[in-house]
Design a protein around this motif. Sequence first.
Motif, mmCIF file in Angstrom:
data_model
loop_
_atom_site.group_PDB
_atom_site.id
_atom_site.type_symbol
_atom_site.label_atom_id
_atom_site.label_comp_id
_atom_site.label_asym_id
_atom_site.label_seq_id
_atom_site.Cartn_x
_atom_site.Cartn_y
_atom_site.Cartn_z
ATOM 1 N N GLY A 105 -1.715 -2.622 -3.429
ATOM 2 C CA GLY A 105 -1.570 -2.272 -4.827
ATOM 3 C C GLY A 105 -1.346 -3.518 -5.652
ATOM 4 O O GLY A 105 -1.188 -4.621 -5.107
ATOM 5 N N ALA A 142 0.845 -1.194 0.000
ATOM 6 C CA ALA A 142 0.000 0.000 0.000
ATOM 7 C C ALA A 142 0.881 1.245 0.000
ATOM 8 O O ALA A 142 1.918 1.283 0.664
ATOM 9 N N TYR A 145 -4.118 0.836 -7.120
ATOM 10 C CA TYR A 145 -4.092 0.812 -5.664
ATOM 11 C C TYR A 145 -5.519 1.032 -5.139
ATOM 12 O O TYR A 145 -6.361 1.627 -5.813
ATOM 13 N N CYS A 191 -7.752 -4.976 -5.862
ATOM 14 C CA CYS A 191 -7.149 -4.310 -4.699
ATOM 15 C C CYS A 191 -8.223 -3.947 -3.677
ATOM 16 O O CYS A 191 -8.026 -4.124 -2.466
#
Length: 246
Positions: free
Chosen positions: A34, A23, A115, A74
């Motif tokens: 991500g 992250a 992300y 994600c």
Amino acid sequence: MDQTLRRWLPDAQHKLAACWLAAPHELAAGAGCGISLAALDRALAELDLAEILPAALARAVRKRQLSFLAGRLCAERALAELGYPNGAVGRTEPGVPQWPDGLVGSITHHGEAAYAVAAFSSDYAALGMDSERLARPSAAQSIRSLCCTEREIQAWLGQRDDTLAETLIFSAKEAGYKAIHPLLGRFVDFTEFEVQALDWQAGRLTLAPTGKSGLLGRMRPFPVRFRCAGAEVHTIVAERDSLFVA
């Protein structure tokens, strides 16, 4: 999305294992991660993505399909970390991510990675995140003319000989608008907010409403955390208290 992917690829989790990225920001009481788009493309090379994506993306180029899928994967991983292993992020008519009741989150992607971050709405009143690749000179000029106020140009854009400041301002406003959109129920113009303060060393800036927004005096200025990593700029708005003036 992840559940659908598992039905198509029994070994999906194994294939995705090498795709995940850390992250870009730490978020207390939240979760994020991500994913590399290139790694995801290799992992799913034999899969027609149109078969697992919304109909609106059936004819999109594979890169666009990968970006959408990566962001949703994600998001679902972040939801699973919060205790929602079967959680899914919907999509409103304008294409805005729709998070499960009681949760807030944000999804972002650029040409190389995606992300997502998620948290409980009881912990965060506003949450928005953005990641960008460093803008090319031509794109930086467009940011100056379309996304920046005169005050921002005078205060922040004459201090560097690269495009980092332009990229940061664009990314910070993207993160801010993602956080604000659920509160206002409308899209926000780039010049409705401007960078009021910027501390490169602390990785922190402040966005404040301009008179053009109609929010001056109604919405307080709010901080945006940022991190520059190589050719990437990551920004996040994570406010626990209301952005509106009581």
